[in-house]
Design an enzyme around this catalytic site. Sequence first.
Site, PDB file in Angstrom:
ATOM      1  N   GLY A   1      31.446  29.259  46.815  1.00  0.00           N
ATOM      2  CA  GLY A   1      30.731  30.253  46.023  1.00  0.00           C
ATOM      3  C   GLY A   1      31.679  31.265  45.393  1.00  0.00           C
ATOM      4  O   GLY A   1      31.503  31.669  44.242  1.00  0.00           O
TER       5      GLY A   1
ATOM      6  N   ASN B   1      23.539  39.878  49.712  1.00  0.00           N
ATOM      7  CA  ASN B   1      23.844  39.338  51.035  1.00  0.00           C
ATOM      8  C   ASN B   1      23.799  40.402  52.120  1.00  0.00           C
ATOM      9  O   ASN B   1      23.464  40.129  53.256  1.00  0.00           O
ATOM     10  CB  ASN B   1      25.224  38.663  51.021  1.00  0.00           C
ATOM     11  CG  ASN B   1      26.288  39.511  50.360  1.00  0.00           C
ATOM     12  OD1 ASN B   1      26.176  39.864  49.181  1.00  0.00           O
ATOM     13  ND2 ASN B   1      27.304  39.871  51.116  1.00  0.00           N
TER      14      ASN B   1
ATOM     15  N   GLN C   1      23.358  33.469  47.949  1.00  0.00           N
ATOM     16  CA  GLN C   1      22.478  33.839  49.058  1.00  0.00           C
ATOM     17  C   GLN C   1      21.022  33.463  48.732  1.00  0.00           C
ATOM     18  O   GLN C   1      20.294  32.978  49.589  1.00  0.00           O
ATOM     19  CB  GLN C   1      22.599  35.348  49.304  1.00  0.00           C
ATOM     20  CG  GLN C   1      22.207  35.831  50.664  1.00  0.00           C
ATOM     21  CD  GLN C   1      23.072  35.309  51.796  1.00  0.00           C
ATOM     22  OE1 GLN C   1      22.552  34.715  52.727  1.00  0.00           O
ATOM     23  NE2 GLN C   1      24.378  35.507  51.747  1.00  0.00           N
TER      24      GLN C   1
ATOM     25  N   ALA D   1      27.136  25.825  49.337  1.00  0.00           N
ATOM     26  CA  ALA D   1      26.362  24.976  50.248  1.00  0.00           C
ATOM     27  C   ALA D   1      26.217  25.546  51.657  1.00  0.00           C
ATOM     28  O   ALA D   1      25.245  25.269  52.338  1.00  0.00           O
ATOM     29  CB  ALA D   1      27.012  23.597  50.335  1.00  0.00           C
ATOM     30  N   HIS D   2      27.190  26.370  52.102  1.00  0.00           N
ATOM     31  CA  HIS D   2      27.206  26.667  53.543  1.00  0.00           C
ATOM     32  C   HIS D   2      26.226  27.749  53.979  1.00  0.00           C
ATOM     33  O   HIS D   2      26.095  28.020  55.167  1.00  0.00           O
ATOM     34  CB  HIS D   2      28.632  26.958  54.028  1.00  0.00           C
ATOM     35  CG  HIS D   2      29.182  28.310  53.693  1.00  0.00           C
ATOM     36  ND1 HIS D   2      29.103  29.369  54.559  1.00  0.00           N
ATOM     37  CD2 HIS D   2      29.822  28.762  52.606  1.00  0.00           C
ATOM     38  CE1 HIS D   2      29.691  30.424  54.013  1.00  0.00           C
ATOM     39  NE2 HIS D   2      30.135  30.082  52.822  1.00  0.00           N
TER      40      HIS D   2
ATOM     41  N   THR E   1      41.042  16.493  41.987  1.00  0.00           N
ATOM     42  CA  THR E   1      40.286  15.333  42.456  1.00  0.00           C
ATOM     43  C   THR E   1      39.046  15.790  43.221  1.00  0.00           C
ATOM     44  O   THR E   1      39.139  16.667  44.086  1.00  0.00           O
ATOM     45  CB  THR E   1      41.182  14.460  43.361  1.00  0.00           C
ATOM     46  OG1 THR E   1      42.302  14.025  42.582  1.00  0.00           O
ATOM     47  CG2 THR E   1      40.428  13.254  43.891  1.00  0.00           C
TER      48      THR E   1
ATOM     49  N   CYS F   1      35.651  45.523  59.469  1.00  0.00           N
ATOM     50  CA  CYS F   1      36.268  46.224  60.586  1.00  0.00           C
ATOM     51  C   CYS F   1      37.650  46.730  60.197  1.00  0.00           C
ATOM     52  O   CYS F   1      38.586  45.958  60.011  1.00  0.00           O
ATOM     53  CB  CYS F   1      36.379  45.291  61.787  1.00  0.00           C
ATOM     54  SG  CYS F   1      37.039  46.109  63.245  1.00  0.00           S
TER      55      CYS F   1
END
Length: 392
Positions: free
Chosen positions: A76, A159, A187, A208-209, A245, A333
């Site tokens: 993304g 997000n 998102q 995709a994740h 590729t 953090c």
Amino acid sequence: MISHLSDQTYLDYAATTPLDPRVLEVMKPFFNEKFGNPSSVHRWGQQAEAAVENARDLLANFLNCSPTEIVFTSCGSESDNLALRGAAFAARQIRNANHILINPVEHHAVSFTAEQLAHVFGFELEYLPVNKHGQVTPESVRERLREDTAFVSVMYANNEIGSINPTQDIGLACKEKEIPFHTDAVQAAAHIEIDTKELNVDLMSLGAHKLYGPKGIGVLYVKQGTPLLSMQTGGGQENNLRAGTSNVAFIVGQAEAFRLAKIEQQENHDRLIPMRNEIISNVLKIIPDVQLTGHPEIRLPNHASFIFKGVDGNELLMMLDIAGFACSSGSACKTGNPEPSEVLNALGFSKEWGLGSLRVTIGKYTSEEDINRFLKILPKLISENRAMGKNK
Ligand SMILES: *Cc1c(COP(=O)(O)O)cnc(C)c1O
């Protein structure tokens, strides 16, 4: 169950999701027997090419676009980078456009790219105003569009705070002035049906994740005729817009993840929305000095985000982890000098509130018991955290 590390409960689906086992199954053959390079002429190549083009057709079908409008990328973030840089440099070259208009509460893949375009490449960067829920209005876009606007970028769903933007109407405002419109839908795509024609988008980033697909694969939708300079040159892959590729296994897996997301969307919503509402209403009711961040209704169905006054958000995450819950906060953090996230700063929250952010995002492996156990322990951890802060 996939989302449990023994006795740990995963409530961070906006960060990433576990790979659906059905997605893994369709990917497997492309790691061994179907290993060909889609650009090769022989049958190994033909086989791989057929798989990539089949995945492209599937995605085009979901997005209501032509397969030639789909560019596979590595994630993304890359899609955002290609969209912004590619559109900026093309617009500068073709029509001398130098003005960039973006939402101030974007993912870093958009905001840092836009900042680089301004600071290193001399583009004039203008931020759109947002309301208290972090949303952009089409009117504010209309007021600021100029002839020399290179592109507009406003994310579909945020997000960090879950708010959904009126993307279709923002797209329309840009379309009226023929200015390219990019939306980061990484998102949103997990939860909202995406029709590129209805949304009036010229460029749209997907990955995709966040929807049970593999990490390291994404899509940039590029509407036919949108001026875009390639950022990665080499072979002629992806319509000459992204050399390299093809990652065949991941491209195939991504298409399957999108296919399943679409089929199971309603079923997931029906399960997630009541649980999400339960989290929000309970936290607001039980814990003192708390605010919901993002829009109360126009938000992602799996997303609950809060700020707690006088709480150290990073410490809270560690306490939750020890107690068995994986959540996230807004601020990265930074040891020593913690700062609230840019998003919470842009929304005008003071440091006292902004440092105490918590994001709870659920998904298809979350159960009612997970939520109950979480809601039972959270008030205790918040008061412990507040007490620790007072003793420092
Ligand atoms: C996760 C996310 C990204 C980045 O996607 P990656 O595939 O992790 O690079 C970009 N934008 C939004 C809104 C996201 O949630």
